[in-house]
Design an enzyme around this catalytic site. Structure first.
Site, PDB file in Angstrom:
ATOM      1  NE  ARG A  12      -2.426   1.009   3.888  1.00 14.91           N
ATOM      2  CZ  ARG A  12      -2.142   0.110   4.823  1.00 14.91           C
ATOM      3  NH1 ARG A  12      -3.728  -0.650   4.794  1.00 14.91           N
ATOM      4  NH2 ARG A  12      -1.947   0.870   5.934  1.00 14.91           N
TER       5      ARG A  12
ATOM      6  CE1 TYR B 266     -11.874  17.409 -15.127  1.00 17.64           C
ATOM      7  CE2 TYR B 266     -11.763  17.008 -12.794  1.00 17.64           C
ATOM      8  CZ  TYR B 266     -11.623  16.253 -13.697  1.00 17.64           C
ATOM      9  OH  TYR B 266     -12.334  15.382 -14.235  1.00 17.64           O
TER      10      TYR B 266
ATOM     11  CG  ASP C 134      -5.377  20.463 -11.758  1.00 16.36           C
ATOM     12  OD1 ASP C 134      -4.381  20.385 -12.463  1.00 16.36           O
ATOM     13  OD2 ASP C 134      -6.323  19.458 -11.716  1.00 16.36           O
TER      14      ASP C 134
ATOM     15  CE  LYS D 138      -7.803  14.443 -17.980  1.00 13.85           C
ATOM     16  NZ  LYS D 138      -7.621  15.142 -16.788  1.00 13.85           N
TER      17      LYS D 138
HETATM   18  C1  LIG Z   1      -8.896  15.440 -15.651  1.00 12.86           C
HETATM   19  C2  LIG Z   1      -8.477  16.003 -15.362  1.00 12.86           C
HETATM   20  C3  LIG Z   1      -8.937  15.898 -13.447  1.00 12.86           C
HETATM   21  C4  LIG Z   1      -8.752  14.643 -13.381  1.00 12.86           C
HETATM   22  O1  LIG Z   1      -8.014  13.562 -13.784  1.00 12.86           O
HETATM   23  P1  LIG Z   1      -8.912  12.169 -13.576  1.00 12.86           P
HETATM   24  O2  LIG Z   1      -7.329  11.228 -13.425  1.00 12.86           O
HETATM   25  O3  LIG Z   1      -9.847  11.926 -14.566  1.00 12.86           O
HETATM   26  O4  LIG Z   1      -8.907  11.727 -12.545  1.00 12.86           O
HETATM   27  C5  LIG Z   1      -7.969  17.178 -12.699  1.00 12.86           C
HETATM   28  N1  LIG Z   1      -7.895  18.339 -13.044  1.00 12.86           N
HETATM   29  C6  LIG Z   1      -7.926  18.411 -14.514  1.00 12.86           C
HETATM   30  C7  LIG Z   1      -7.487  19.465 -14.669  1.00 12.86           C
HETATM   31  C8  LIG Z   1      -8.060  17.600 -15.522  1.00 12.86           C
HETATM   32  O5  LIG Z   1      -8.482  17.465 -16.974  1.00 12.86           O
END
Ligand SMILES: *Cc1c(COP(=O)(O)O)cnc(C)c1O
Length: 392
Positions: A57, A110, A182, A207
């Site tokens: 973990r 987001y 972010d 992404k």
């Molecule tokens: C897609 C996204 C997230 C979340 O990511 P997931 O892996 O889909 O949970 C967070 N912040 C931004 C800017 C995103 O585009």
């Protein structure tokens, strides 16, 4: 070492894996101790936060390879893997906030992160206020004595406002608050969060780091100061991700620099082409010279990913937009982005605003420029705009 070199080498230790170029995929929960003495030693070492492998973990060499590489690229102290980008946003916030605290979030955040602030944090006694993403140092006037975190996301989700992160960080730090960012759009290559005053950075690795639309993953990267709190929260809540997905992220990372260069090039070329269409009111892409965020983007970023927005003129119907999007052959209609393939998605930013008013009336959509040949991508959109005109 330059970034391109780091993406290739950071976190890899072939000498520890019989010379294998890539760290192996460890499928492990239990990590055995040969003796009681070793068991006790490992317990002490884990409590003292010494590097090591203790229990599945808390990560195996597979996890640690990715964490080490992302921390090196983001310019932070250490990183932690989460099962998704949203889970990573949640971990960064929950680790730093407690009942009675206040957090500021940009109006362009987001949408699921907005929901975290408006709903989950609220339930635990944390107040969230949304702010104009373009506020810059003016954030100071929205801070309260109990503001502990200022969240930033630059450029904003869907609408791509570039934030003055250093100015916001200076104002936040002057009043004792931390900055959580972010950094998914900037990626670890095109925006250096820690050099711009950020204390905790989040990557939706789903992404560009995974980069192939085949795994979900998040990474939280910390400064030295924030590390103990984020590590504690992460481990106390059992955050972990499957080794195969972690491996895919680590594999994707190795080619991030070359993929991003093409996403950037294709994205700018598409944005420029789209901006010339008479039905388009505005293209939302900070790398375009006439974008309101262009000066800040040039000052703080070293590149652009393939994601941007398009706002059509008032009077263009949703039906005409659907005609454009429905017949595209190379662009899938879908959420997420950062894979090798092109995507589109209709969007309604006005519905997500509480602190600012979205000034555009026309329908809008988001484009992710993939790695296809630019001529093919333009030709497909050309046919799309012809369908839009026929449906006007
Ligand atoms: C897609 C996204 C997230 C979340 O990511 P997931 O892996 O889909 O949970 C967070 N912040 C931004 C800017 C995103 O585009």
């Amino acid at each position: 070492m330059r970034d391109e070199t780091k993406t290739v080498h950071a976190g890899r230790h072939p000498d520890q894996h019989d010379g294998a170029v890539n760290p192996p995929v460890y499928h492990a929960s239990t990590i055995l101790s040969p003796t009681v003495e070793d068991w006790e030693r490992k317990k002490r070492a884990r409590a003292a936060d010494e590097p090591g492998v203790y229990y599945g973990r808390f990560g195996t060499p597979t996890t640690q390879a990715l964490e080490e590489a992302v921390a090196a690229l983001e310019g932070g102290y250490r990183s932690l893997v989460y099962p998704s980008g949203l889970a990573a946003c949640h971990g960064a916030l929950m680790a730093l906030l407690a009942a009675g605290d206040h957090v500021l979030m940009p109006d362009s955040v987001y949408a699921p992160t907005r929901a975290l602030g408006a709903r989950l944090l609220q339930r635990f006694g944390v107040a969230t206020t949304f702010y104009d993403p373009l506020v810059g140092s003016g954030i100071a006037s929205q801070m309260r004595p109990n503001t502990r975190v200022v969240f930033v996301e630059s450029p904003g989700s869907l609408t791509f406002e570039v934030q003055d992160v250093p100015a916001i960080a200076a104002a936040a730090h002057a009043r004792g608050a931390l900055v959580v960012m972010d950094n998914t759009w900037g990626t670890p290559l095109y925006f250096r969060p820690f050099a711009h005053g950020v204390d905790v950075s989040v990557q939706a690795a789903t992404k560009y780091i995974v980069g192939h639309s085949d795994a979900m993953l998040g990474v939280v990267t910390c400064s030295r100061e924030t590390w103990p709190r984020v590590r504690a929260y992460t481990h106390e809540t059992g955050q972990t991700a499957g080794p195969d997905d972690v491996y895919l992220a680590q594999r994707g990372l190795r080619t991030l620099a070359v993929r991003l260069a093409r996403h950037w090039e294709n994205g700018v070329a598409l944005a420029q082409w789209v901006a010339r269409q008479p039905e388009v009111e505005r293209v939302l892409h900070p790398a375009l010279p006439d974008d309101p965020g262009h000066a800040l983007w040039r000052r703080d970023f070293t590149g652009a990913c393939g994601l941007f927005g398009v706002v059509l003129r008032e009077g263009v119907s949703e039906r005409a937009l659907a005609a454009l999007l429905d017949g595209l052959e190379l662009y899938g209609i879908g959420a997420s982005w950062g894979g090798y393939e092109s995507l589109v998605m209709p969007m309604r930013p006005a519905e997500l605003r509480t602190a600012t008013v979205w000034p555009h009336k026309g329908p809008a959509f988001r484009v992710h420029a993939g790695l296809e040949a630019i001529d093919d991508l333009v030709r497909d959109l050309e046919a799309g705009f012809a369908r839009l005109r026929a449906a006007l």
